[in-house]
Design a protein around this motif. Structure first.
Motif, short mmCIF file in Angstrom:
data_model
loop_
_atom_site.label_atom_id
_atom_site.label_comp_id
_atom_site.label_asym_id
_atom_site.label_seq_id
_atom_site.Cartn_x
_atom_site.Cartn_y
_atom_site.Cartn_z
N LEU A 121 1.94 8.12 -18.16
CA LEU A 121 2.88 7.61 -17.16
C LEU A 121 3.26 6.17 -17.49
O LEU A 121 2.51 5.45 -18.16
N PRO A 122 4.41 5.72 -17.03
CA PRO A 122 4.82 4.32 -17.28
C PRO A 122 3.79 3.34 -16.74
O PRO A 122 3.07 3.62 -15.78
N ALA A 123 3.74 2.20 -17.38
CA ALA A 123 2.77 1.18 -16.98
C ALA A 123 3.01 0.76 -15.54
O ALA A 123 4.17 0.62 -15.11
N PRO A 124 1.94 0.58 -14.77
CA PRO A 124 2.13 0.18 -13.37
C PRO A 124 2.75 -1.20 -13.27
O PRO A 124 2.47 -2.09 -14.07
N ARG A 125 3.57 -1.34 -12.28
CA ARG A 125 4.21 -2.63 -12.01
C ARG A 125 4.26 -2.80 -10.50
O ARG A 125 4.83 -1.97 -9.79
N ALA A 126 3.64 -3.86 -10.02
CA ALA A 126 3.55 -4.06 -8.57
C ALA A 126 4.94 -4.20 -7.97
O ALA A 126 5.81 -4.88 -8.52
N VAL A 127 5.13 -3.53 -6.85
CA VAL A 127 6.39 -3.64 -6.13
C VAL A 127 6.34 -4.89 -5.27
O VAL A 127 5.52 -5.00 -4.36
N ARG A 128 7.20 -5.82 -5.57
CA ARG A 128 7.22 -7.09 -4.83
C ARG A 128 8.38 -7.06 -3.84
O ARG A 128 9.53 -6.88 -4.24
N VAL A 129 8.04 -7.25 -2.59
CA VAL A 129 9.06 -7.25 -1.54
C VAL A 129 9.37 -8.70 -1.19
O VAL A 129 8.48 -9.45 -0.78
N PRO A 130 10.61 -9.13 -1.37
CA PRO A 130 10.93 -10.52 -1.03
C PRO A 130 10.81 -10.75 0.47
O PRO A 130 11.00 -9.83 1.27
N ALA B 87 0.83 -1.21 0.00
CA ALA B 87 0.00 0.00 0.00
C ALA B 87 0.86 1.26 0.00
O ALA B 87 0.55 2.24 -0.69
N VAL B 88 1.95 1.26 0.76
CA VAL B 88 2.86 2.41 0.77
C VAL B 88 3.46 2.63 -0.62
O VAL B 88 3.53 3.76 -1.12
N ALA B 89 3.89 1.55 -1.26
CA ALA B 89 4.49 1.67 -2.59
C ALA B 89 3.48 2.23 -3.59
O ALA B 89 3.81 3.11 -4.40
N ALA B 90 2.24 1.76 -3.53
CA ALA B 90 1.21 2.26 -4.46
C ALA B 90 0.93 3.74 -4.21
O ALA B 90 0.76 4.52 -5.16
N ALA B 91 0.87 4.14 -2.95
CA ALA B 91 0.60 5.55 -2.63
C ALA B 91 1.75 6.44 -3.10
O ALA B 91 1.52 7.55 -3.62
N VAL B 92 2.98 5.99 -2.94
CA VAL B 92 4.14 6.78 -3.37
C VAL B 92 4.14 6.96 -4.88
O VAL B 92 4.37 8.06 -5.40
N VAL B 93 3.86 5.88 -5.61
CA VAL B 93 3.85 5.96 -7.07
C VAL B 93 2.73 6.88 -7.56
O VAL B 93 2.91 7.69 -8.48
N SER B 94 1.56 6.78 -6.93
CA SER B 94 0.44 7.65 -7.32
C SER B 94 0.77 9.12 -7.07
O SER B 94 0.51 9.98 -7.91
N SER B 95 1.36 9.40 -5.91
CA SER B 95 1.73 10.78 -5.60
C SER B 95 2.81 11.28 -6.55
O SER B 95 2.80 12.45 -6.97
N TRP B 96 3.75 10.41 -6.91
CA TRP B 96 4.80 10.80 -7.86
C TRP B 96 4.19 11.19 -9.20
O TRP B 96 4.57 12.20 -9.80
N GLY B 97 3.25 10.38 -9.70
CA GLY B 97 2.62 10.69 -10.98
C GLY B 97 1.86 12.01 -10.94
O GLY B 97 1.93 12.81 -11.88
N GLU B 98 1.13 12.24 -9.85
CA GLU B 98 0.39 13.50 -9.73
C GLU B 98 1.33 14.70 -9.60
O GLU B 98 0.96 15.82 -9.97
N GLY B 99 2.54 14.46 -9.08
CA GLY B 99 3.46 15.57 -8.90
C GLY B 99 4.24 15.94 -10.14
O GLY B 99 4.56 17.12 -10.34
N VAL B 100 4.57 14.96 -11.00
CA VAL B 100 5.42 15.26 -12.16
C VAL B 100 4.61 15.70 -13.38
O VAL B 100 5.15 16.38 -14.26
N ARG B 101 3.35 15.34 -13.46
CA ARG B 101 2.59 15.65 -14.68
C ARG B 101 2.38 17.15 -14.89
O ARG B 101 2.61 17.66 -16.00
N PRO B 102 1.95 17.93 -13.88
CA PRO B 102 1.74 19.37 -14.12
C PRO B 102 3.01 20.12 -14.58
O PRO B 102 2.93 20.92 -15.52
N PRO B 103 4.19 19.90 -13.96
CA PRO B 103 5.38 20.61 -14.47
C PRO B 103 5.72 20.25 -15.91
O PRO B 103 6.17 21.12 -16.68
N LEU B 104 5.52 18.99 -16.28
CA LEU B 104 5.82 18.60 -17.66
C LEU B 104 4.84 19.24 -18.64
O LEU B 104 5.23 19.66 -19.75
#
Length: 261
Positions: free
Chosen positions: A117-126, A82-99
């Motif tokens: 944005l790049p295709a989503p890829r689940a972050v797998r933690v071993p 859940a943390v990884a998904a939230a970070v990626v979502s926030s990153w996408g929302e942050g970089v799109r307006p400046p671009l």
């Protein structure tokens, strides 16, 4: 009488020259700068979220019961995802307006959802790689508790040898035996609980460290892929826009020359 047409032509030519200067190729530097800032912001957000998760895990390890300890690894995996998904979502929302601002300032026409944005890829933690060591058995704890009990009773056994009466005499023997047995059981339980908490804490630290590395790697991948795609799209749009500006400047220059002639 002022020539309004000539004034309008001069104003338009000045506007086009200014736009032509912005189309000189600085978009790539701005693109890299925006992506770097977005990457730093996302890394800070990930570090803060994982630190909060680490504190929460420590509280569960310290105060939770056996059931909480058994469920904690599974819940920790879900929380990390859940943390990884939230970070990626926030990153996408942050970089799109400046671009999009980079394109807008240069008069470039982009689609409403640009940049994709790049295709989503689940972050797998071993899972944790710590070798599983057996918890100390109950009999081991009992043996250690019995040893401690004997040490505690040693002064009482020495008192008669020194000519001093034993405290309480035979009347307190059953009470002493009961207290000693309780001490043995408590020592065994405490040792197993401490060992379980220590192992759980090490496992959680390994999972969180692996999660931080996985999130960083995913952010790096997304940043590189987005830079490649956005740079190619901006290069094409800038070339087309610059050619259109040059054509309009040429037409205005030709019209101005004909009017002067």
């Amino acid at each position: 009488m002022p020539d309004r047409y000539a004034d309008a032509v001069r104003a338009r030519r000045a506007e086009l020259r200014e736009l032509r200067a912005r189309l000189a190729g600085g978009h790539r530097a701005e693109l890299r700068s925006c992506l770097a800032l977005g990457r730093l912001a996302a890394a800070g957000e990930a570090a803060a979220a994982l630190a909060a998760l680490r504190r929460e895990v420590a509280a569960h390890v310290r105060c939770g019961d056996r059931h909480v300890h058994e469920m904690l690894p599974i819940r920790l995996q879900g929380a990390v995802v859940a943390v990884a998904a939230a970070v990626v979502s926030s990153w996408g929302e942050g970089v799109r307006p400046p671009l999009r601002r980079i394109a807008t300032e240069r008069g470039l026409e982009v689609e409403p959802g640009w940049p994709p944005l790049p295709a989503p890829r689940a972050v797998r933690v071993p899972p944790a790689t710590e070798p599983i060591e057996p918890l100390p058995s109950f009999l081991t704890g009992v043996a250690e508790g019995a040893a401690l009990w004997r040490l505690a009773l040693l002064p009482l056994a020495v008192l008669p040898l020194l000519g001093l009466p034993a405290l309480g005499g035979p009347a307190l023997t059953p009470l002493a035996v009961g207290a000693g047995g309780a001490a043995v059981v408590l020592a065994a339980v405490a040792r197993r609980t401490a060992a379980r908490r220590a192992r759980l804490h090490r496992t959680a630290e390994q999972v969180l460290a692996a999660a931080a590395a996985a999130i960083d790697a995913d952010l790096d991948r997304r940043t590189i892929e987005l830079e490649r795609a956005a740079a190619a799209a901006l290069d094409t749009a800038v070339l087309c826009r610059r050619a259109a500006v040059d054509r309009e400047l040429a037409r205005l220059a030709a019209g101005s020359g004909a009017a002067d002639g």
